[in-house]
Scaffold this active site. Sequence first.
Site, PDB file in Angstrom:
ATOM      1  N   ARG A   1       0.815  -1.223   0.000  1.00  0.00           N
ATOM      2  CA  ARG A   1       0.000   0.000   0.000  1.00  0.00           C
ATOM      3  C   ARG A   1       0.846   1.269   0.000  1.00  0.00           C
ATOM      4  O   ARG A   1       0.358   2.359  -0.308  1.00  0.00           O
ATOM      5  CB  ARG A   1      -0.981  -0.043   1.192  1.00  0.00           C
ATOM      6  CG  ARG A   1      -2.175   0.797   1.002  1.00  0.00           C
ATOM      7  CD  ARG A   1      -3.435   0.404   1.789  1.00  0.00           C
ATOM      8  NE  ARG A   1      -3.312  -0.487   2.898  1.00  0.00           N
ATOM      9  CZ  ARG A   1      -2.878  -0.166   4.118  1.00  0.00           C
ATOM     10  NH1 ARG A   1      -2.505   1.072   4.371  1.00  0.00           N
ATOM     11  NH2 ARG A   1      -2.826  -1.064   5.074  1.00  0.00           N
TER      12      ARG A   1
ATOM     13  N   ASP B   1      -9.033  17.474 -15.854  1.00  0.00           N
ATOM     14  CA  ASP B   1      -9.225  16.076 -16.233  1.00  0.00           C
ATOM     15  C   ASP B   1      -8.855  15.967 -17.714  1.00  0.00           C
ATOM     16  O   ASP B   1      -9.535  16.522 -18.582  1.00  0.00           O
ATOM     17  CB  ASP B   1     -10.680  15.668 -15.976  1.00  0.00           C
ATOM     18  CG  ASP B   1     -10.916  14.183 -16.209  1.00  0.00           C
ATOM     19  OD1 ASP B   1     -10.285  13.611 -17.117  1.00  0.00           O
ATOM     20  OD2 ASP B   1     -11.760  13.595 -15.496  1.00  0.00           O
TER      21      ASP B   1
ATOM     22  N   TYR C   1     -17.483  14.540 -16.134  1.00  0.00           N
ATOM     23  CA  TYR C   1     -17.904  13.140 -16.145  1.00  0.00           C
ATOM     24  C   TYR C   1     -18.994  12.950 -15.070  1.00  0.00           C
ATOM     25  O   TYR C   1     -18.895  13.522 -13.979  1.00  0.00           O
ATOM     26  CB  TYR C   1     -16.689  12.261 -15.872  1.00  0.00           C
ATOM     27  CG  TYR C   1     -17.046  10.830 -15.582  1.00  0.00           C
ATOM     28  CD1 TYR C   1     -17.639  10.032 -16.554  1.00  0.00           C
ATOM     29  CD2 TYR C   1     -16.814  10.274 -14.332  1.00  0.00           C
ATOM     30  CE1 TYR C   1     -17.988   8.729 -16.285  1.00  0.00           C
ATOM     31  CE2 TYR C   1     -17.155   8.961 -14.056  1.00  0.00           C
ATOM     32  CZ  TYR C   1     -17.754   8.200 -15.036  1.00  0.00           C
ATOM     33  OH  TYR C   1     -18.101   6.911 -14.755  1.00  0.00           O
TER      34      TYR C   1
ATOM     35  N   LYS D   1      -9.352   4.481 -19.641  1.00  0.00           N
ATOM     36  CA  LYS D   1      -9.733   4.857 -20.995  1.00  0.00           C
ATOM     37  C   LYS D   1      -8.521   4.757 -21.935  1.00  0.00           C
ATOM     38  O   LYS D   1      -8.053   3.673 -22.180  1.00  0.00           O
ATOM     39  CB  LYS D   1     -10.354   6.258 -20.968  1.00  0.00           C
ATOM     40  CG  LYS D   1     -11.359   6.484 -19.811  1.00  0.00           C
ATOM     41  CD  LYS D   1     -12.633   5.676 -19.927  1.00  0.00           C
ATOM     42  CE  LYS D   1     -13.530   5.714 -18.700  1.00  0.00           C
ATOM     43  NZ  LYS D   1     -13.859   7.011 -18.160  1.00  0.00           N
TER      44      LYS D   1
HETATM   45  C1  LIG Z   1     -14.417   7.507 -16.863  1.00  0.00           C
HETATM   46  C2  LIG Z   1     -14.039   8.866 -16.429  1.00  0.00           C
HETATM   47  C3  LIG Z   1     -13.713   9.140 -15.099  1.00  0.00           C
HETATM   48  C4  LIG Z   1     -13.814   8.083 -14.015  1.00  0.00           C
HETATM   49  O1  LIG Z   1     -12.834   7.113 -14.192  1.00  0.00           O
HETATM   50  P1  LIG Z   1     -13.001   5.579 -13.676  1.00  0.00           P
HETATM   51  O2  LIG Z   1     -11.705   4.977 -14.090  1.00  0.00           O
HETATM   52  O3  LIG Z   1     -14.198   5.010 -14.376  1.00  0.00           O
HETATM   53  O4  LIG Z   1     -13.181   5.636 -12.202  1.00  0.00           O
HETATM   54  C5  LIG Z   1     -13.303  10.415 -14.779  1.00  0.00           C
HETATM   55  N1  LIG Z   1     -13.224  11.386 -15.715  1.00  0.00           N
HETATM   56  C6  LIG Z   1     -13.551  11.159 -17.005  1.00  0.00           C
HETATM   57  C7  LIG Z   1     -13.457  12.269 -17.987  1.00  0.00           C
HETATM   58  C8  LIG Z   1     -13.971   9.906 -17.407  1.00  0.00           C
HETATM   59  O5  LIG Z   1     -14.304   9.704 -18.689  1.00  0.00           O
END
Ligand SMILES: *Cc1c(COP(=O)(O)O)cnc(C)c1O
Length: 410
Positions: free
Chosen positions: A72, A191, A126, A216
């Site tokens: 951790r 983001d 998101y 992603k």
């Molecule tokens: C999918 C997504 C998230 C969240 O990510 P997870 O890996 O699903 O927890 C945050 N920001 C954006 C822009 C996303 O597309």
Amino acid sequence: MPGYDDARTASRALATEAVHAGRDDLARQGLHAPPIDLSTTYPSYDSRGEAARIDAFATTGAEPDGPPVYGRLGNPTVGRFETALAKLEGTEAAVAFASGMAALSAVLLVRSSMGLRHVVAVRPLYGCSDHLLTAGLLGSEVTWTDPAGIADALRPDTGLVMVESPANPTLAEVDLRAVAHACGSVPLLADNTFATPVLQRPAEHGARLVLHSATKYLGGHGDVMAGVVACDEEFAGRLRQIRFATGGVLHPLAGYLLLRGLSTLPVRVRAASATAAELARRLAADPRVARVHYPRIGGAMIAFEIHGDPHEVIAGVRLITPAVSLGSVDTLIQHPASISHRIVDADDRRDAGVSDRLLRMSVGLEDVEDLWADLDGALERPVRGAGQCRQAAPPRGATSHNAPAAAGAQ
Ligand SMILES: *Cc1c(COP(=O)(O)O)cnc(C)c1O
């Protein structure tokens, strides 16, 4: 890492870093693929030394010298991914988490643990990020504003300003440099999931924190869930301390897959973006489509509003996968009002520009003509009209372009 900071490695291009960053020590070790270290604990006969390293971690959050004490606190395989992503984003450090939401949660906890609970944010975000802030699940309080209102929304207890650009799902863009300027000394979190460092490096524009859902594009193959924050070493230390205390760690196998994903990131993003730009062009010229959103900086995401019922398009794809998420090698399509942004209050969602007619498509690496053929066929379903959708298609060209959209606005 020996040799890592010499003149030859200091100025490498992004495509080179994507393949080599986080791996620079391997050849000297006689290795080619990075090792996967699955250890949860690390033996040490020197418990005095270990105590000192734990104290150092508690003070600064700096990665312990030598092996980690416990999984951790850090993991060498995950560390390689963090090193590589920091290099690609142009930041001092990066800290990986079990998901994008775990990464955002850690950022909010860092700030609220300093008494800075107020967040200023720009919609759309998101869906789950919006929900986390709106519901105040981590004790934060949010003020939603547009980019021009950021400076006025700041308070003495504001700990964070948050934006997405291009934003999920509308692909709205914000001027990161202007926003960073408006933040003053408050950290800006951008983001960068949609753009990836291939198209945009927010730290260069003044964002202190760059967040990714690594699930992603960074992973890129739809088989690993992860999040990461790229930032300066000071903030990274606090994030590691929160990660240690709250446990949202990334599994080492995921770290391995992400490092492998990064090596093809520039190639994947550029190829998918070229296809997406062509599809966006065709959609914009298509009378069945009311509006196309495609970012100025490009990318592999397209959002479009159709005249007919978007549910029929989802039901009609065959090659394209009808699924939430994005950034995979295959093309995905989803209806944000039903899925990715369902958790956002319907009025807030519409105010943020997320129409009930909006579809979001993540373009993959398939051939553009095959994708267009599938999309073209799926776009015919709403034109044929609800109720006939399970029946055989009428001949192409027999339909009107301005079909009644009976079920479009649920
Ligand atoms: C999918 C997504 C998230 C969240 O990510 P997870 O890996 O699903 O927890 C945050 N920001 C954006 C822009 C996303 O597309």
